[in-house]
Design an enzyme around this catalytic site. Structure first.
Site, PDB file in Angstrom:
ATOM      1  CE1 TYR A 144      -2.975   3.147   1.157  1.00 32.22           C
ATOM      2  CE2 TYR A 144      -2.192   2.799   3.400  1.00 32.22           C
ATOM      3  CZ  TYR A 144      -2.892   3.552   2.487  1.00 32.22           C
ATOM      4  OH  TYR A 144      -3.527   4.701   2.901  1.00 32.22           O
ATOM      5  CG  ASP A 229      -3.852  -2.684   7.374  1.00 34.18           C
ATOM      6  OD1 ASP A 229      -5.070  -2.922   7.331  1.00 34.18           O
ATOM      7  OD2 ASP A 229      -3.369  -1.571   7.092  1.00 34.18           O
ATOM      8  CB  ILE A 231      -8.097  -2.127   6.448  1.00 31.41           C
ATOM      9  CG1 ILE A 231      -9.075  -0.966   6.319  1.00 31.41           C
ATOM     10  CG2 ILE A 231      -7.314  -2.279   5.187  1.00 31.41           C
ATOM     11  CD1 ILE A 231      -8.399   0.396   6.134  1.00 31.41           C
ATOM     12  CE  LYS A 271      -9.503   1.590   2.599  1.00 36.50           C
ATOM     13  NZ  LYS A 271      -9.266   2.629   1.613  1.00 36.50           N
TER      14      LYS A 271
HETATM   15  C1  LIG Z   1      -3.991  -1.434   3.654  1.00 34.31           C
HETATM   16  C2  LIG Z   1      -4.506  -0.115   4.137  1.00 34.31           C
HETATM   17  N1  LIG Z   1      -4.232   0.297   5.383  1.00 34.31           N
HETATM   18  C3  LIG Z   1      -4.674   1.487   5.840  1.00 34.31           C
HETATM   19  C4  LIG Z   1      -5.404   2.338   5.041  1.00 34.31           C
HETATM   20  C5  LIG Z   1      -5.891   3.654   5.604  1.00 34.31           C
HETATM   21  O1  LIG Z   1      -7.229   3.529   5.970  1.00 34.31           O
HETATM   22  P1  LIG Z   1      -8.018   4.550   6.923  1.00 34.31           P
HETATM   23  O2  LIG Z   1      -8.950   5.316   6.051  1.00 34.31           O
HETATM   24  O3  LIG Z   1      -8.768   3.689   7.889  1.00 34.31           O
HETATM   25  O4  LIG Z   1      -7.023   5.412   7.605  1.00 34.31           O
HETATM   26  C6  LIG Z   1      -5.711   1.966   3.736  1.00 34.31           C
HETATM   27  C7  LIG Z   1      -6.470   2.857   2.844  1.00 34.31           C
HETATM   28  O5  LIG Z   1      -6.515   2.711   1.656  1.00 34.31           O
HETATM   29  C8  LIG Z   1      -5.255   0.695   3.268  1.00 34.31           C
HETATM   30  O6  LIG Z   1      -5.523   0.272   2.031  1.00 34.31           O
END
Ligand SMILES: Cc1ncc(COP(=O)(O)O)c(C=O)c1O
Length: 463
Positions: A144, A229, A231, A271
């Site tokens: 990322y 992570d 998410i 997400k």
């Molecule tokens: C893998 C990953 N981690 C963290 C984030 C950041 O997310 P947040 O909006 O919760 O700060 C993203 C956003 O695209 C992401 O893809």
């Protein structure tokens, strides 16, 4: 004039990933007012299920106006000072939601949870807790694009890439982990852990059992942390199903070992519920010291009490959240299929995926040479000529030129059709230019050969 931190270049903003957003901002596509504008396909945002959230809000107006189920106003309580421990009610609902995403194979305790302003903040806080400036975390590539900012910029921690290759679908191998570890050692960097995204951004794939086991074996052997992570854990819309690092560790009966306190999960509602603007993220850790330090650090990026109140109400409606998760996954799956059929028509290959809000595609056949300069040139052409903002692999630290990430969930069904038509036309025009170029090269070659045949034969040309 400014501090070293403020003027440091390691923010990571100077990359095509963020430049693409700026370009899009200056010329946004709109069907009616700017039909020739740029379509944003570089932002991992989920806009496919807003109608479901909005209809829940319409039938639960009390949550918005801060009224409790008994009709009393919660306004004063919410408006007064909140400490950094967060609302107990919200944390309970959140751990329950996280467990349901993992089919209740894993249990989470609200006391081990730290609320943060999104995963961005959660990842940074974990780095502050686990690594001193100059110490390193290993990250599989491609990773990322925001991690250079989130993990390194203010903490002074370093990222050492684990080089993964397209030859095996960018899988994390034991060999790649060991190679990255040795490379870090040569750079005099102490490795404190491995950070993975599961499902992966930008690959859109879940980690396999083998990969999870490699991570576990590696972190036991090297005595390092694992940050996972997760998410995108609720956006797994196809098989194989999602396996959390916690489940993988439990399956190996390692809960009672030191490793258990070195596993840390990052999550957010940006997400899975499509709410990045609400800034709701969290760290889950079995390590009491990490939870305590992270809680104190969360002072710098708390989640507003009003947001916690609203979402505690929403998450407690399990009938709604179950329906939302199911429907949202179906919509994502359908949308990904639309994207894939469009890119196939454009003659573009892609990595098979089962999760996330994007597809990882191989456009190396459109490059003029196998270099990152050529990748940048192609990215510029795509944004200037096709008017699409997609993100080049180099901004995700991919080691092979020609890969791009295309996001598919941040637009309506009509816009994605416009985008796919533009992509097809663009790809065809590059292919025909390439063909024309190679025909004229071939013609020049044949003409040269023909001329040399007409010249008198000299048996000793070097004499
Ligand atoms: C893998 C990953 N981690 C963290 C984030 C950041 O997310 P947040 O909006 O919760 O700060 C993203 C956003 O695209 C992401 O893809």
């Amino acid at each position: 004039m400014l501090s070293k931190k403020a003027s440091s270049l390691c923010h990571g903003e100077d990359s095509s990933y963020f430049h693409g957003w700026q370009k899009y901002d200056s010329d946004r596509y709109d069907k009616l007012t700017n039909p020739k504008g740029i379509i944003q396909m570089g932002l991992a945002e989920n806009q496919l299920s807003f109608d479901l959230l909005e209809s829940w809000l319409a039938s639960n107006p009390d949550a918005l106006v801060m009224k409790r189920p008994n009709g009393e106003s919660a306004f004063t309580d919410l408006a007064l000072f909140q400490d950094y421990h967060g609302s107990a009610d919200f944390k309970n609902k959140l751990v329950n939601f996280m467990a349901r995403i993992r089919e209740n194979k894993v249990n989470f305790k609200p006391d081990n949870l730290v609320l943060t302003a999104g995963s961005t903040s959660a990842n940074e806080i974990l780095m502050f807790c686990l690594a001193d400036p100059g110490e390193a975390f290993l990250l599989p590539t491609p990773y990322y694009a925001g991690f250079d900012r989130d993990l390194k910029w203010r903490t002074g921690a370093e990222i050492v890439p684990i080089h993964c290759s397209s030859s095996d679908g960018f899988k994390i191998t034991m060999c790649a982990l060991e190679e990255a570890y040795q490379r870090a050692k040569k750079l005099n960097l102490k490795v404190k852990g491995v950070l993975v995204t599961n499902p992966s951004n930008p690959l859109g794939t879940t980690l396999t059992r083998d990969e999870l086991n490699h991570l576990i074996t590696f972190s036991v052997a090297k005595n390092v942390h694992i940050v996972s992570d997760e998410i995108y854990s609720g956006t797994v819309f196809d098989s194989p199903s999602f396996v959390s690092i916690t489940e993988a560790v439990m399956d190996r009966n390692l809960e009672r070992t030191d490793l258990w306190s070195r596993i840390h999960i990052v999550y957010s509602l940006s997400k899975d519920l499509g709410l990045p603007g609400f800034r709701v993220g969290m760290i889950y850790s079995n390590n009491k010291t990490v939870v305590s330090a992270a809680t104190k650090m969360s002072s710098f990026g708390l989640v507003s009490s009003q947001t916690q109140f609203l979402l505690a109400n929403m998450l407690s409606d399990m009938k709604f959240t179950d329906k939302y998760m199911k429907e949202n996954k179906e919509r994502l799956k359908k949308r990904k299929e639309t994207l894939v059929s469009g890119i196939k028509l454009a003659g573009i290959n892609y990595l098979e995926s089962n999760a996330g809000l994007f597809c990882w595609v191989d456009m190396s056949h459109l490059l003029v040479s196998n270099t990152f300069d050529a990748e940048k040139e192609l990215w510029e052409q795509i944004i200037e000529e096709a008017k699409l903002n997609i993100s080049p692999g180099s901004s995700f630290h991919c080691t092979e030129p020609g890969w791009f990430r295309i996001c598919f969930a941040n637009m309506c069904a009509e816009t994605i059709q416009v985008a796919l038509k533009r992509l097809k036309d663009f790809s065809q025009s590059i292919n025909s230019k390439k063909k024309a170029g190679s025909c004229s090269r071939q013609r020049r070659f044949l003409l040269g050969k023909w001329v040399s045949m007409l010249l008198p034969y000299d048996p000793e040309p070097d004499r």
